[in-house]
Design an enzyme around this catalytic site. Structure first.
Site: not given
Ligand code: 1HE
Length: 266
Positions: A121, A141
């Site tokens: 976005e 989403e």
């Molecule tokens: C996060 C987030 C997040 C990572 N919010 N903390 N977005 C998603 O559904 C995407 C979610 N993220 C992922 O699928 C993956 O993290 C990635 C593909 C982006 C990257 O993977 P990777 O293996 O490099 O990293 P990771 O081990 O998954 O994440 C590293 C840290 O970032 C981890 O935290 P930690 O404290 O355990 O180290 C994750 O929890 C954190 N992290 N993504 C919070 N999104 C206005 S409406 C908009 C609606 C949306 O955007 S919904 C889509 C949300």
């Protein structure tokens, strides 16, 4: 630290960093440990940055620390909101990304790794997208039981059409850098690590465009493209006349006729 612009680093959350190079301000998403997930303070910081750009800034480049542009909404902040506060939160994102898209300066986004959910976005509010080869696009989403809320249903179909966005939401389809560019998600694909350099080269060109042309492209073109053709043609004529009546345009045309300006090259 930003030079020649209104915002100071102290005004911004530590998830954002700013530096300027001449007329170009580079805004960096600086939350790599959380894959640059957008919490509210970062989103509001982006708004503050754009609202306080000084007149010296002609182009903004948005890039990101780490391997991913942006993992979207910070899911940790997505607590139980009641319906009305959910609407207000989504509208806050709309307000901020509107400032990105409809502000005074062209915005170039440098993409890599995840450009997902709210990350897409943000990217789609930029005017030019440069994707490194690691880039992948998704709208998770659909898999998280929610709906887009940061403007994707307006901006993403303009880039790729409703049917492709429907597929992304319902099947979790991802696009890579190359197929993403082919469907319109980015205008450029560059080798890994070359995104910022390419964006700065493009920014140099954009900064050299006459202010009246930049205004026409940012403010008139999107409205004309959405208008009925009758109104669109009139708006185009008015905009064309306004632009060509400026001393700047007259000077540039004279430069070409006198052999001082570059020709269009193959
Ligand atoms: C996060 C987030 C997040 C990572 N919010 N903390 N977005 C998603 O559904 C995407 C979610 N993220 C992922 O699928 C993956 O993290 C990635 C593909 C982006 C990257 O993977 P990777 O293996 O490099 O990293 P990771 O081990 O998954 O994440 C590293 C840290 O970032 C981890 O935290 P930690 O404290 O355990 O180290 C994750 O929890 C954190 N992290 N993504 C919070 N999104 C206005 S409406 C908009 C609606 C949306 O955007 S919904 C889509 C949300």
């Amino acid at each position: 630290m930003i030079h020649g612009a209104g915002t100071t680093a102290g005004d911004l959350p530590d998830t954002l960093r700013v530096r300027t190079a001449g007329p170009v301000a580079v805004l960096t998403l600086a939350r790599a440990a959380k894959r640059n997930a957008l919490n509210d303070s970062t989103v509001l910081g982006i708004e503050r940055f754009f609202q306080t750009l000084g007149p010296a800034v002609r182009v903004v480049v948005i890039d990101a620390d780490g391997d991913h542009f942006c993992a979207g909404l910070d899911l940790a902040e997505m607590t139980e909101r009641d319906t009305l506060s959910g609407v207000a939160h989504s509208q806050m994102w709309h307000r901020v990304f509107d400032v990105v898209e409809n502000g005074t300066v062209p915005v170039i986004a440098v993409l890599k790794g995840a450009v997902v959910g709210g990350g897409l976005e943000l990217a789609s509010a930029a005017h030019i997208r440069v994707a490194e080869t690691s880039t992948f696009y998704a709208l998770p989403e659909g898999q998280r039981g929610i709906f887009v809320g940061g403007g994707a249903s307006v901006r993403v179909p303009k880039l790729i059409g409703v049917s492709r966005m429907t597929d992304m939401m319902l099947t979790g389809r991802r696009y890579g850098a190359e197929d993403g560019a082919a469907v319109g998600l980015s205008q450029y694909v560059v080798p890994e690590g070359a995104g910022l350099e390419t964006a700065l080269e493009l920014a140099d060109k954009v900064a050299g465009v006459a202010p009246q042309t930049t205004f026409a492209v940012l403010q008139a073109l999107p409205r004309i493209a959405e208008a009925n053709p009758r109104d669109g043609f009139l708006m185009e004529s008015l905009m064309a006349a306004i632009a060509q009546g400026t001393d700047d345009a007259k000077g540039r045309m004279r430069d070409f006729l006198d052999g001082r300006a570059a020709k269009v090259t193959r």
